[in-house]
Design a protein around this motif. Sequence first.
Motif, PDB file in Angstrom:
ATOM      1  N   MET A 296       0.714  -1.377   0.069  1.00 22.67           N
ATOM      2  CA  MET A 296       0.092   0.071  -0.018  1.00 22.67           C
ATOM      3  C   MET A 296       0.913   1.339  -0.029  1.00 22.67           C
ATOM      4  SD  MET A 296      -2.766  -1.838   0.245  1.00 22.67           S
ATOM      5  CE  MET A 296      -4.094  -0.655   0.569  1.00 22.67           C
ATOM      6  N   ASN A 297       0.581   2.174  -0.732  1.00 24.45           N
ATOM      7  CA  ASN A 297       0.988   3.372  -0.512  1.00 24.45           C
ATOM      8  C   ASN A 297       0.985   4.350   0.635  1.00 24.45           C
ATOM      9  OD1 ASN A 297       2.044   3.569  -3.425  1.00 24.45           O
ATOM     10  ND2 ASN A 297      -0.163   3.804  -4.135  1.00 24.45           N
ATOM     11  N   GLY A 298       2.034   4.698   1.291  1.00 23.94           N
ATOM     12  CA  GLY A 298       1.781   5.628   2.407  1.00 23.94           C
ATOM     13  C   GLY A 298       1.686   4.641   3.811  1.00 23.94           C
ATOM     14  N   THR A 299       0.478   4.330   4.188  1.00 23.19           N
ATOM     15  CA  THR A 299       0.148   3.434   5.087  1.00 23.19           C
ATOM     16  C   THR A 299      -0.737   2.341   4.753  1.00 23.19           C
ATOM     17  OG1 THR A 299      -1.683   4.572   6.001  1.00 23.19           O
ATOM     18  CG2 THR A 299       0.176   5.460   6.671  1.00 23.19           C
ATOM     19  N   ARG A 300      -1.024   1.530   5.561  1.00 20.65           N
ATOM     20  CA  ARG A 300      -1.996   0.322   5.110  1.00 20.65           C
ATOM     21  C   ARG A 300      -3.365   0.799   4.890  1.00 20.65           C
ATOM     22  NH1 ARG A 300      -2.860  -3.854   9.860  1.00 20.65           N
ATOM     23  NH2 ARG A 300      -4.164  -4.752   8.125  1.00 20.65           N
TER      24      ARG A 300
END
Length: 812
Positions: free
Chosen positions: A438-442
Amino acid sequence: MNLRHKLLYVAMSLAFAPGTLLAADQEATVQNPPSGNPGPAERKVQNLDAVSVTATKRETPLQKTPVAVTAITVDTLDRERVMTVQDLTKLVPGLQGTSQGDHGVVTLTLRGIGNDSAKTEYADPEVATFVDGVYAPRAEAASGLLLDMEGVETLRGPQGTLWGRNSTAGAISFQTAKPDIGAGFYGNAQVEAGNYNQTGARAAFNLPISDTFAMRVAAVHQQHDGYVDYQRPSGQLPSLAAQQQAYLASPASGGTLANFKPIDPGQYVQGGDKYNAQDQSAARVSALWQPSDAFKWNLSYEYFADRGTPSLSLMQTPRQGQDFWSALIDTAPYLDRTSKTVRSRMDWNINDGVQLSYIAGYNKYSGKSDFDQDVGVSVPTSFTTNGVYQDDRTNDSNYKSWSQEINLKSTGPQTLDWILGAYYGYEDNDIRFDIPIMNGTRYGTVSWQGSFIQPKETVKSYALFGQATWHLSDHWRLTGGARWSHDTKENKGGINWGWAYDPAVPQVPISPDVYPDPSNGFAISQRNTAKYSKSKPTWLLRLDTDVSENGLLYASVSTGYKSGGTQDAGTLYKPETLTNYEIGSKFTFLDGHMTWNSAVYYEDFKNFQLSAPIVYPDGNHGLGFSNVGGSTKVLGFETELAYQQTNDRFNLIFSAIPKKELGKLVYAGSNDYQGLPACPPESNLANCMNVTGNDLPHAPNVSLTGIYEHTFHLANGGRLTPRISAQYQSSQWLSYFNLGSGDRQKAYTRGDLSLRYSEPGDKWWVNAYVQNVSDEKIRTSAGRFLMSDGSLQYVSQYLAPRTYGVQVGVWF
């Protein structure tokens, strides 16, 4: 208690250096505890040249066996605290072990030959492992506890004739302690405690049932807390305003804050089990039935459970203000592995000159795990930007294997020593492995995610083999051997699912209870159904001669083989072969109190199999195999010196590998090394580089281990034995990319200390130990991440930090 068992106990209970199994040249003064368990009160000087090994599948003296083999006894395993196969590395020339966190396994390299990604149901190792003659096909077998062992033999160089496929670089043979019919009831127990809340207990005892039947029961449990602390997100996450600004600058925002969410600090793990924790248990029940001198049957059942946690890769340079042994973790560690094994061996002496043996085994393994593959390297700037959330998750893996071997061999003095045999092995494996990225966080958008579902992968292996040694004269011997192997590997119904980037589907990480299909955003990226089938001969030719009564010289040419197979997209890869040219010597000095064994070897490796996690040009991920073209060449020298005289014991173990050159591989890729150059279309890789002619990893130019101990006899009759063990290794590459200091372990020296007290009657002992005294940070692998600013951050798996503790043992 008979004299045979007295001598056996003397051999097992002495402290000695690796590569030597001691036997008494004088009868020791023995005092028997009330239980009847043997316990030597006074030890006499021992001969080091009385060691016996089974490297040629018959019992022969180590110093008269023309094979490069290191024999390690149970006492050395105990005093060096060898718990797993990785702990053997300092005791064997040229042996290296690498932890693989996402699958919780150990991969082995011997004499420069190995493969860090030889794991899961796909890849076979180059170093074969056997327990009581039964082959353990999967890398998970190297992660078990060494329980109640009789000894370990490491055979260096290809062992394809007698030991079979997948022993390309060598083989490790573990021998468990067997029941003893005539010894009576006896046993031993041990407990220990140390830092990181380390605790352990083990026990074994012999049960004589009748004059023809005996049993042995052994159990062990080892645990310690994880070495990796959890970093707190406070102070590391950007402010709310900075998060909003970063989100607005991202394509996912659409230029508005309508879907903005602040980063939830609660997604970062702050408690519970830490990474690099141990929680392992094992038990074995063994039986021996010997109705006559001509027949015996050894049968055992072994259970192993691992409820610890995977080992985590750490940033080589931690963030400012953070401890080295810590990480910002958003995937909690999880490991649940269970292995159940039955092993059987029947030996029948048909007459005075011929023996028939039947060796069979069955293993059922199941495992699940969760691993933080992004290892907290990149801190997100918003919930969808900069950072990456990646969970490498084994939802379930189930491996079953059967094997049978029958061999007929000559026994006793013969002009021609011979052995003939047949082998059959079968595997039936399945796995589901998910990777949400995932981009950034979950809670961010999907970068890519996939599910690798292999419902049935089978392996069938058949072999016929034979070897003979012709005694040309009293001092010259010529050996020839050959093996024919046929391997069939088949993937039935395997599918790789990749993310289809459908904007109508919610972008959430795939869950274990979700089967991927078009309705939830996935599409089939590869169908893996395929079949590989091929035969391969391997052979051996060796000449050896005695040099006076105390020396042996040998020269050999031998070949090893590892089968090809199927991979993602149903593509086949070729088998690999290794031809080894070797000259060796074995000498005994000082009336058997010193031995010196050496070998120089040259390896010519064809179609070396390298496997790695890769990204395809369409963005999908998979595990790819490459056959290295041309010849991969290794030149090395190794020597072992062992000395024992009265109260002093000393060992030197030396390995030099000045040449270890990879063959031709123009397109080499690995997801573990981000930031590689873009690849041309014909490579079928998104990123790769030319590694032709690079140095092989895990092959230091020089490796040296020294072990010394001295026994002080105290006034009360007890003994105090300090022991020091130190290992030096020159710098070594950690991958075949050879990418600079981050991809390298610099030269290091690692030391262990112990101090043991044995009470006068040898009924109990106490041992204090410190391992990795100087707290060296020793890398066993490396990888790197490409950061949003274009910089590259390296991570590594590391050997354990400094540990210490106390052990107490008893004999009863």
